[in-house]
Design an enzyme around this catalytic site. Structure first.
Site, PDB file in Angstrom:
ATOM      1  N   ARG A 240       0.857  -1.193   0.000  1.00  0.00           N
ATOM      2  CA  ARG A 240       0.000   0.000   0.000  1.00  0.00           C
ATOM      3  C   ARG A 240       0.888   1.236   0.000  1.00  0.00           C
ATOM      4  O   ARG A 240       1.886   1.296   0.730  1.00  0.00           O
ATOM      5  CB  ARG A 240      -0.909   0.037   1.233  1.00  0.00           C
ATOM      6  CG  ARG A 240      -2.054  -0.964   1.221  1.00  0.00           C
ATOM      7  CD  ARG A 240      -3.126  -0.603   0.168  1.00  0.00           C
ATOM      8  NE  ARG A 240      -4.240  -1.526   0.165  1.00  0.00           N
ATOM      9  CZ  ARG A 240      -4.331  -2.621  -0.624  1.00  0.00           C
ATOM     10  NH1 ARG A 240      -3.368  -2.910  -1.463  1.00  0.00           N
ATOM     11  NH2 ARG A 240      -5.412  -3.381  -0.576  1.00  0.00           N
ATOM     12  N   GLU A 269      -3.399   7.406  -4.999  1.00  0.00           N
ATOM     13  CA  GLU A 269      -3.533   6.548  -6.163  1.00  0.00           C
ATOM     14  C   GLU A 269      -4.752   6.942  -6.968  1.00  0.00           C
ATOM     15  O   GLU A 269      -5.842   6.951  -6.390  1.00  0.00           O
ATOM     16  CB  GLU A 269      -3.702   5.092  -5.708  1.00  0.00           C
ATOM     17  CG  GLU A 269      -2.553   4.234  -6.151  1.00  0.00           C
ATOM     18  CD  GLU A 269      -2.593   2.846  -5.554  1.00  0.00           C
ATOM     19  OE1 GLU A 269      -3.625   2.173  -5.712  1.00  0.00           O
ATOM     20  OE2 GLU A 269      -1.599   2.441  -4.951  1.00  0.00           O
ATOM     21  N   HIS A 288      -0.792  -0.301  -9.780  1.00  0.00           N
ATOM     22  CA  HIS A 288      -1.421  -1.242  -8.837  1.00  0.00           C
ATOM     23  C   HIS A 288      -1.947  -2.491  -9.570  1.00  0.00           C
ATOM     24  O   HIS A 288      -3.151  -2.772  -9.566  1.00  0.00           O
ATOM     25  CB  HIS A 288      -2.552  -0.544  -8.060  1.00  0.00           C
ATOM     26  CG  HIS A 288      -2.830  -1.185  -6.730  1.00  0.00           C
ATOM     27  ND1 HIS A 288      -3.198  -0.488  -5.609  1.00  0.00           N
ATOM     28  CD2 HIS A 288      -2.807  -2.487  -6.350  1.00  0.00           C
ATOM     29  CE1 HIS A 288      -3.387  -1.326  -4.595  1.00  0.00           C
ATOM     30  NE2 HIS A 288      -3.158  -2.545  -5.026  1.00  0.00           N
TER      31      HIS A 288
END
Ligand code: DGY
Length: 322
Positions: A240, A269, A288
């Site tokens: 993360r 993000e 991601h």
């Protein structure tokens, strides 16, 4: 008897939609971007189950909007830092996730980022496209060797161990790790050694993050941590973005406090196009995609669907976080 109502916040692989559609009335948000907050709260009203992504904040407001018949939130991910699990527990709402399914794919992506950063692949690719490749260069694009180096794993759970196994088995690396508890299997099979966080920072040639984002881990890779690392160390994060302090990481990369980084996760993000993290020659960034392989995403869809259906029936979830 009426069929249970569910809301699915994004399109998932068909295998999951078929499983759910066979027994439920499905409202599927079929847009490229997640529903906005107001839309989400409207759509979940009256649902028995909701299948969520990490983009949805699941909190008291969410549960109030859904109503008392909500029995389960099934997250299409292993991480669930977007979900207030205590609030769910207090309302007897089951919460599921998809561990296991994405272990190998995420470890592979972490390793891909490590090789890409070490061998400066993205920089080299851009060099060609900028029409700078004129000849073979005896001193050009020189990177790092991987073999025999020391890798530090932060969070020796399933994915951390799978990453360590690639490092140890494939490249003969020496594995050190930090984890809440010792991992005897990893110590036997990978000769991994549990060390303190400071020892890991100081001794590792490469550091790879595989821990949850929580109060303890948020921002743990900050200026002080980067300063303790070797000046040619490579930092990898597939967990993360909030686990690293991104401004501190940018400074560390710019000033050669550390050597390079490979990130599958950023904070925020996605980053804005002018975010400095996207404009460093020594930082490789992916959007991601750790779990993005066909079989992994299909397996995640099956687990998330089973969790949703079991939760609606009031049965134990296949993978529960509550
Ligand atoms: C996860 O599963 O937590 C990933 O980060 C998203 O696929």
């Amino acid at each position: 008897m009426s069929r249970p109502r569910v809301f699915i916040t994004r399109r998932i692989p068909q295998v999951g939609l078929d499983l759910i559609g066979a027994v439920c009335d499905v409202d599927l948000w079929d847009e490229p971007l997640p529903p906005g907050r107001d839309e989400l709260l409207k759509r979940i009203a009256g649902c028995d189950g909701v299948l969520t992504m990490l983009s949805e904040k699941v909190d008291d407001e969410f549960f109030d909007a859904a109503g008392e018949q909500l029995k389960v939130v099934s997250q299409y991910a292993v991480g669930f830092n977007n979900i207030d699990v205590e609030a769910a527990k207090s309302r007897n709402i089951a919460v599921g996730n998809t561990p296991g399914a994405l272990t190998a794919a995420t470890a592979d992506l972490g390793f891909a980022l490590l090789i890409a950063a070490a061998r400066r692949l993205v920089e080299a690719h851009e060099y060609i496209h900028a029409d700078k490749w004129k000849t073979w260069e005896p001193l050009g694009h020189i990177g790092w060797d991987l073999e025999g180096k020391t890798v530090g794993i932060v969070g020796m759970g399933r994915i951390g161990q799978a990453f360590a196994q690639r490092c140890y088995g494939g490249w003969g690396m020496n594995v050190i790790y930090t984890s809440r508890s010792p991992k005897p299997d990893a110590e036997t099979q990978l000769r991994a050694k549990r060390v303190s966080f400071d020892e890991l920072l100081e001794q590792s040639d490469f550091i790879s993050v595989h821990t949850d984002l929580n109060e303890e881990t948020a921002g743990m890779f900050n200026k002080a941590a980067f300063e303790k690392m070797k000046s040619n160390a490579i930092f990898i994060n597939t967990a993360r973005g909030g686990i690293h302090n991104q401004a501190d990481l940018v400074e560390a990369l710019k000033n050669n406090v550390i050597g390079a980084a490979g990130l599958d996760v950023t904070d925020p993000e996605p980053p804005a196009l002018d975010d400095p993290i996207l404009h460093l020659p020594n930082c490789v960034v992916a959007p991601h995609i750790g779990s993005a392989t066909i079989s992994t995403r299909n397996a995640m869809a099956e687990i998330a669907s089973d969790n949703l259906l079991n939760g609606i029936k009031g049965e134990p979830l296949r993978c529960s976080v509550t």
